[in-house]
Write an enzyme that holds these catalytic residues in place. Structure first.
Site, mmCIF file in Angstrom:
data_model
loop_
_atom_site.group_PDB
_atom_site.id
_atom_site.type_symbol
_atom_site.label_atom_id
_atom_site.label_comp_id
_atom_site.label_asym_id
_atom_site.label_seq_id
_atom_site.Cartn_x
_atom_site.Cartn_y
_atom_site.Cartn_z
ATOM 1 C CG HIS A 72 -2.132 -0.893 1.011
ATOM 2 N ND1 HIS A 72 -3.263 -0.795 1.769
ATOM 3 C CD2 HIS A 72 -2.355 -1.874 0.115
ATOM 4 C CE1 HIS A 72 -4.139 -1.692 1.347
ATOM 5 N NE2 HIS A 72 -3.611 -2.366 0.359
ATOM 6 C CE1 TYR A 200 -5.021 3.761 9.123
ATOM 7 C CE2 TYR A 200 -5.505 3.392 11.442
ATOM 8 C CZ TYR A 200 -4.746 3.121 10.319
ATOM 9 O OH TYR A 200 -3.727 2.213 10.400
ATOM 10 N N PRO A 288 -3.429 0.050 18.850
ATOM 11 C CG PRO A 288 -5.123 -1.487 18.406
ATOM 12 C CD PRO A 288 -4.487 -0.730 19.516
ATOM 13 C CE1 TYR A 380 -1.040 4.039 9.539
ATOM 14 C CE2 TYR A 380 0.125 3.020 7.714
ATOM 15 C CZ TYR A 380 -0.944 3.053 8.585
ATOM 16 O OH TYR A 380 -1.912 2.077 8.519
HETATM 17 P P1 RFL Z 1 3.697 -11.917 21.446
HETATM 18 O O1 RFL Z 1 3.250 -12.047 20.039
HETATM 19 O O2 RFL Z 1 2.677 -11.673 22.496
HETATM 20 O O3 RFL Z 1 4.520 -13.243 21.791
HETATM 21 C C1 RFL Z 1 4.921 -13.581 23.111
HETATM 22 C C2 RFL Z 1 4.928 -15.093 23.230
HETATM 23 O O4 RFL Z 1 5.424 -15.478 24.518
HETATM 24 C C3 RFL Z 1 4.652 -16.564 24.995
HETATM 25 N N1 RFL Z 1 4.819 -16.606 26.472
HETATM 26 C C4 RFL Z 1 5.558 -17.547 27.120
HETATM 27 N N2 RFL Z 1 6.281 -18.597 26.684
HETATM 28 C C5 RFL Z 1 6.902 -19.379 27.614
HETATM 29 N N3 RFL Z 1 6.853 -19.118 28.953
HETATM 30 C C6 RFL Z 1 6.147 -18.070 29.450
HETATM 31 N N4 RFL Z 1 6.111 -17.833 30.761
HETATM 32 C C7 RFL Z 1 5.456 -17.225 28.505
HETATM 33 N N5 RFL Z 1 4.674 -16.120 28.636
HETATM 34 C C8 RFL Z 1 4.312 -15.776 27.390
HETATM 35 C C9 RFL Z 1 3.256 -16.256 24.498
HETATM 36 O O5 RFL Z 1 2.432 -17.424 24.432
HETATM 37 C C10 RFL Z 1 3.531 -15.678 23.123
HETATM 38 O O6 RFL Z 1 3.511 -16.662 22.102
HETATM 39 O O7 RFL Z 1 4.797 -10.770 21.608
HETATM 40 P P2 RFL Z 1 5.917 -10.230 20.577
HETATM 41 O O8 RFL Z 1 6.662 -11.401 19.972
HETATM 42 O O9 RFL Z 1 6.678 -9.197 21.297
HETATM 43 O O10 RFL Z 1 5.106 -9.593 19.361
HETATM 44 C C11 RFL Z 1 4.319 -8.437 19.542
HETATM 45 C C12 RFL Z 1 3.107 -8.431 18.604
HETATM 46 O O11 RFL Z 1 2.439 -9.670 18.725
HETATM 47 C C13 RFL Z 1 2.135 -7.267 18.895
HETATM 48 O O12 RFL Z 1 2.845 -6.104 19.200
HETATM 49 C C14 RFL Z 1 1.185 -6.962 17.711
HETATM 50 O O13 RFL Z 1 0.300 -8.005 17.460
HETATM 51 C C15 RFL Z 1 0.393 -5.664 17.966
HETATM 52 N N6 RFL Z 1 -0.591 -5.326 16.917
HETATM 53 C C16 RFL Z 1 -0.192 -4.729 15.717
HETATM 54 N N7 RFL Z 1 1.104 -4.508 15.477
HETATM 55 C C17 RFL Z 1 1.502 -4.008 14.260
HETATM 56 O O14 RFL Z 1 2.703 -3.818 14.062
HETATM 57 N N8 RFL Z 1 0.611 -3.701 13.251
HETATM 58 C C18 RFL Z 1 -0.719 -3.897 13.429
HETATM 59 O O15 RFL Z 1 -1.481 -3.690 12.480
HETATM 60 C C19 RFL Z 1 -1.174 -4.390 14.696
HETATM 61 N N9 RFL Z 1 -2.483 -4.602 14.915
HETATM 62 C C20 RFL Z 1 -1.948 -5.586 17.098
HETATM 63 C C21 RFL Z 1 -2.878 -5.206 16.072
HETATM 64 C C22 RFL Z 1 -2.402 -6.242 18.254
HETATM 65 C C23 RFL Z 1 -3.755 -6.500 18.404
HETATM 66 N N10 RFL Z 1 -4.122 -7.203 19.583
HETATM 67 C C24 RFL Z 1 -5.012 -8.297 19.604
HETATM 68 C C25 RFL Z 1 -3.382 -6.997 20.820
HETATM 69 C C26 RFL Z 1 -4.227 -5.438 16.219
HETATM 70 C C27 RFL Z 1 -4.680 -6.065 17.391
HETATM 71 C C28 RFL Z 1 -6.166 -6.266 17.524
HETATM 72 C C1 PHB Z 2 -4.918 -4.665 10.753
HETATM 73 O O1 PHB Z 2 -4.961 -4.881 9.527
HETATM 74 O O2 PHB Z 2 -5.171 -5.551 11.591
HETATM 75 C C2 PHB Z 2 -4.596 -3.304 11.230
HETATM 76 C C3 PHB Z 2 -4.210 -2.335 10.328
HETATM 77 C C4 PHB Z 2 -3.932 -1.053 10.770
HETATM 78 C C5 PHB Z 2 -4.022 -0.760 12.111
HETATM 79 C C6 PHB Z 2 -4.399 -1.737 13.020
HETATM 80 C C7 PHB Z 2 -4.691 -3.019 12.584
HETATM 81 O O3 PHB Z 2 -3.770 0.507 12.531
#
Ligand code: RFL
Ligand code: PHB
Length: 389
Positions: A72, A200, A288, A380
């Protein structure tokens, strides 16, 4: 069990760290408390900065990403029906790629497997010991047995609820947080996106975001109250509210995932203690709205891998000593941008109140100022990885 770097967590942080180390011949072991199936199907982020794609390119794990990911060149910010495009290409000459986090995780796990990096699933870290010595230990349970990883360094990549942050002495860091008075209801649907770029949208009913995963799958979000429940939202109600807030017609296909996520900003200002290093969500959470969580995790890991590689190649600890300082500078920038986007786009105060009129004024400014648009574009798409070195 003995290794050089013991890594807790097989999310994007832990997996990327193991692969970057392996590229330089540095051995590591990952333990993950969930099953492989669970981590490969956890629905989360979807937007990758150019930086993140570059790290995956360097690891040669991006073949499918380039085939299936959608590039994009801009996005839209709407305010009560008025739309302003932010042109990433024009202001930064960079793009972002839409590719689901669960696909990233699958690709990284497959690469670990192919490169013989051990990942022990369903293994829960219970205690991290001796981080102030040169011989830290990770005590964990696996299949009902208690086991230990003896290592030189510990990568605390265990997410927001993990053990690594709890292991830091309380007086070694300050904690900062905001809990927002709203959440996101997110859906995945078999629905052809009727928009070519992310939207957005501020609406007097609340924020909405139109994103996607492919040419056939849409990812959409609605601002809801913190105490709301998915049971209150039938598919029909969701589609109607999305159309109203986004101001477009949607392809109302089958909804196959529905969940509510609270919005918070959280960080600590020190991400290391002795030989324990935190990365990703274990050290910070951003709302997010800026699409930054995963990208920030990969930026931390880039710094951590650099420090560890330097240590094993030359014995120098300079980069490792500066690890937290380097990461925290970027974290603050990303916190600011994520918070800015959140306040710009969400309904927070009654229409006509001082706060809401200021918010409207910000949007009006965006429509007349290329400088403001450029500021949003450069944040961004993400600052280059070594900007905060
Ligand atoms: P994670 O992915 O949470 O992984 C951590 C792992 O550690 C495990 N764990 C353990 N393992 C062994 N022993 C223990 N005691 C443990 N405790 C925990 C867990 O099971 C897990 O597998 O962290 P990491 O690797 O730092 O990655 C971070 C990302 O996952 C997170 O920042 C993103 O998903 C955030 N996020 C977004 N980020 C973006 O860059 N672009 C996006 O568009 C975006 N959209 C989002 C998001 C997060 C969302 N949610 C649900 C929080 C949209 C949403 C809705
Ligand atoms: C997504 O595609 O899940 C998404 C994209 C942009 C955002 C947050 C989530 O700012």
């Amino acid at each position: 069990m003995k290794t050089k770097v013991g890594i807790i967590g097989a999310g994007p942080s832990g997996l990327t760290l193991a692969l970057l180390l392996q590229q330089k011949g540095i051995q590591s072991v990952i333990i993950e408390n969930r099953s492989r199936e669970y981590v490969e199907n956890r629905v989360r982020a979807g937007l990758l900065e150019h930086n993140t794609v570059e790290v995956f390119d360097g690891l040669q794990v991006s073949e499918r990403l380039h085939k299936e990911g959608l590039v994009h060149h801009g996005c839209y910010i709407n305010y009560n029906g008025v739309s302003q495009r932010i042109d990433f290409e024009k202001y930064t000459q960079k793009q972002v790629t839409i590719y689901g986090q669960q696909e990233v995780v699958k690709d990284l796990i497959n690469a670990c497997e192919a490169r013989q990096i051990p990942i022990i699933f369903e293994a829960e870290a219970k205690e991290i010991r001796n981080v102030e010595s040169e011989n830290p230990e990770i005590h964990f349970t696996h299949l009902g047995e208690e086991k230990v990883i003896y290592c030189d360094f510990v990568g605390g990549c265990d997410g927001f609820h993990g053990l690594a942050r709890k292991t830091l002495p309380k007086n070694s860091y300050n904690e900062y947080k905001i809990e927002y008075p709203f959440s996101w209801l997110g859906i995945l649907a078999y629905s052809v996106p009727t928009y070519d770029e992310l939207i957005y949208a501020y609406h007097s009913n609340g924020f909405a975001l139109a994103s996607l995963r492919s040419e056939k799958v849409s990812r959409l979000y609605l601002q809801v109250d913190n105490n709301d429940n998915v049971e209150n939202w039938s598919d029909e109600k969701i589609w109607n509210e999305l159309e109203l807030r986004l101001g477009i017609t949607l392809d109302k296909g089958e909804v196959f995932e529905k969940s509510i996520t609270p919005m918070r900003s959280f960080m600590i200002d020190n991400m290391q203690f002795g030989r324990l290093f935190l990365a990703g969500d274990s050290a910070h959470i951003v709302p997010p709205t800026g699409a930054k969580g995963l990208n920030l995790a990969v930026a931390d890991i880039h710094n951590l891998a650099q420090g560890l590689i330097e240590f094993y190649e030359s014995g120098s600890q300079e980069n490792l000593e500066n690890y937290s300082k380097k990461c925290v500078a970027r974290v603050w920038r990303v916190q600011d941008f994520s918070n800015f986007m959140t306040y710009l786009c969400h309904k927070q105060a009654a229409e006509g109140s001082f706060e809401s009129l200021l918010q409207k004024s910000k949007f009006d400014y965006l429509t007349i100022s290329e400088a403001y648009q450029k500021t949003i574009a450069e944040n961004y798409v993400g600052f280059p990885l070594d900007t905060f070195a």
